[in-house]
Design a protein around this motif. Structure first.
Motif, short mmCIF file in Angstrom:
data_model
loop_
_atom_site.label_atom_id
_atom_site.label_comp_id
_atom_site.label_asym_id
_atom_site.label_seq_id
_atom_site.Cartn_x
_atom_site.Cartn_y
_atom_site.Cartn_z
N GLY A 157 -1.32 2.82 -3.10
CA GLY A 157 -2.23 3.87 -2.66
C GLY A 157 -2.95 4.53 -3.82
O GLY A 157 -4.15 4.82 -3.75
N ALA A 160 0.83 -1.20 0.00
CA ALA A 160 0.00 0.00 0.00
C ALA A 160 0.87 1.25 0.00
O ALA A 160 0.54 2.24 0.65
N LEU A 205 -2.34 1.18 8.38
CA LEU A 205 -3.08 1.69 7.23
C LEU A 205 -4.32 2.48 7.63
O LEU A 205 -5.14 2.83 6.78
N ALA A 220 -5.57 2.19 -5.13
CA ALA A 220 -6.70 2.16 -4.21
C ALA A 220 -7.61 3.36 -4.43
O ALA A 220 -8.84 3.24 -4.45
N LEU A 262 -6.80 -3.42 1.65
CA LEU A 262 -5.40 -3.02 1.64
C LEU A 262 -4.59 -3.83 2.64
O LEU A 262 -5.08 -4.18 3.72
N ASN A 291 -0.17 -4.48 3.94
CA ASN A 291 1.25 -4.22 3.76
C ASN A 291 2.04 -5.07 4.75
O ASN A 291 1.47 -5.91 5.45
#
Length: 250
Positions: free
Chosen positions: A15, A10, A39, A18, A30, A32
């Motif tokens: 990002g 992300a 997040l 998204a 999402l 990571n």
């Protein structure tokens, strides 16, 4: 039809994807390497269509899944959770970040072929790896717009490439199928279609980091249509693998 996009990674590209996905009416999950709690800010910005999860949970939730982590960590992708999925691979090889990868340096494989080997039961499609995160958002246009840009895709599964092309269309881009994963080197760093066609001119020398970043975000993108992408990828000559790492990826 893609209703939920899973994102493993992300950072800048994740990002941006998204944001485009939420804008297109998709739900996004999402993840990571630092955990869902890291997040919270991005999820709050994206609104009710977004939630954070672990990489395995994002993989399981997504109708399509985007892998957008540093290439050196590709073996950490959850292969079991991604079995049967179409996985869009945005990763590029940067030896100064990822370390030397012998098969890539010897040009006996592409980075996406290594990812496909790890995700043996998934269908990998190379996509979104040749444009910077800022112009990825600013150049997105509705289908049929005269100033719509195109992005290349590559993969071994025709059906998976069709899914990827449909996602690109929803997010604001035409797709140009350049062939198999073995052909995906044509979109990698240092090739003609990588980043520069979408960004006008050359960065000015002697700028401070703050000035360079301001130039980066204030410079509008350049439309790169389908025929231009076909020409650029078709003219590529395979040189040394990898490129210079431009910034953080996850």
């Amino acid at each position: 039809m893609t209703k939920t996009l899973g994102l493993i990674g992300a950072g800048m590209i994740g990002g941006s994807l998204a944001r485009l996905a939420v804008g297109a009416g998709l739900d996004v999950v999402l993840s990571n390497s630092r955990g869902p709690e890291s997040l919270a800010g991005l999820v709050a910005e994206l609104g009710t269509r977004a939630r954070a999860a672990t990489p395995a949970e994002a993989a399981e939730a997504g109708d399509l899944v985007v892998a957008t982590i540093p290439l050196g960590a590709y073996r950490k992708l959850p292969a079991a959770a991604l079995a049967g999925k179409t996985v869009l691979d945005t990763m590029n090889y940067y030896p100064d970040r990822d370390g030397s990868i012998a098969e890539l340096d010897a040009k006996v494989a592409t980075s996406s072929e290594l990812v496909q080997r790890h995700l043996a039961d998934a269908r990998v499609v190379k996509a979104f790896n040749n444009i910077d995160f800022h112009r990825l958002v600013t150049l997105a246009r509705v289908s049929g717009a005269e100033d719509r840009s195109a992005l290349p895709i590559a993969g071994d599964s025709v059906d998976a490439k069709g899914q990827a092309a449909n996602l690109l269309d929803a997010l604001g881009y035409d797709a140009v199928d350049i062939g198999t994963l073995a052909d995906s080197w044509r979109t990698e760093p240092e090739t003609p279609v990588y980043v520069k066609p979408y960004f006008p001119g050359e960065p000015s020398e002697g700028l401070s980091p703050e000035e360079a970043y301001r130039l980066f975000v204030e410079t509008p993108g350049v439309m790169v249509p389908v025929d231009r992408v076909r020409g650029l990828t078709g003219s590529a000559v395979r040189g040394p693998a990898g490129g210079q790492f431009p910034g953080a990826a996850d």
